[in-house]
Write a protein that holds these residues in place. Sequence first.
Motif, PDB file in Angstrom:
ATOM      1  N   GLU A  89       0.837  -1.211   0.000  1.00 62.23           N
ATOM      2  CA  GLU A  89       0.000   0.000   0.000  1.00 62.23           C
ATOM      3  C   GLU A  89       0.864   1.251   0.000  1.00 62.23           C
ATOM      4  N   GLN A  90       0.429   2.255  -0.745  1.00 60.12           N
ATOM      5  CA  GLN A  90       1.102   3.555  -0.754  1.00 60.12           C
ATOM      6  C   GLN A  90       0.536   4.398   0.383  1.00 60.12           C
ATOM      7  N   THR A 146       5.906   3.165   0.126  1.00 64.25           N
ATOM      8  CA  THR A 146       5.192   1.922  -0.165  1.00 64.25           C
ATOM      9  C   THR A 146       5.496   0.939   0.952  1.00 64.25           C
TER      10      THR A 146
END
Length: 186
Positions: A89-90, A146
């Motif tokens: 996930e960013q 990230t």
Amino acid sequence: MRASTFFTSTFFAATALAHGNIVSPPVRLPGPVTQQVCGADTVSALTADETGPLENIPSNGAPDCNVFLCKGVQFEDNQNNVQAFAPGEQVDFAAELPIPHEGPCNVSVVDLATNTLVGQPLISFASYADENLAQLPLNNTQFSVTMPTDLGTQCQQPGECAMQWFWFGTNAQQTYENCVDFVMTA
């Protein structure tokens, strides 16, 4: 003479407070457990200047108060701020840098029990917050990381890991730090 005294006083006040911190995602803030572990002087310093360097935070010699781990701010005061992130996930960060000090900076996952890095930094800046620039690059105040995909079972329990923003102003010889508590989801 009065004008120079005014400007000198104003400059001193500006350099005594406010250097930099993370404003998003939510970072650890001091509370009653931090005061119990680190003392009232520590909490007073933390609340008087949330953007100040670690070198200005007294630990009062308390053995469990490590100002070089999340500014000494205790997880127990921040259990309601634990973020949940998925592998890959960013995560967007916003920093406030009212008084820049050039130096290296990174965001890393930290094992809170051992105060050690987990893997490589999520982002690194060899030169960050350079006060000699007319305007800081946008990626100094708005950047993304990230989340790692190789943590296995690490960082699945609240209080086990944090993302730590760590910045050292080389000429100022000052250290800045914030922690974002998180858990990894499946």
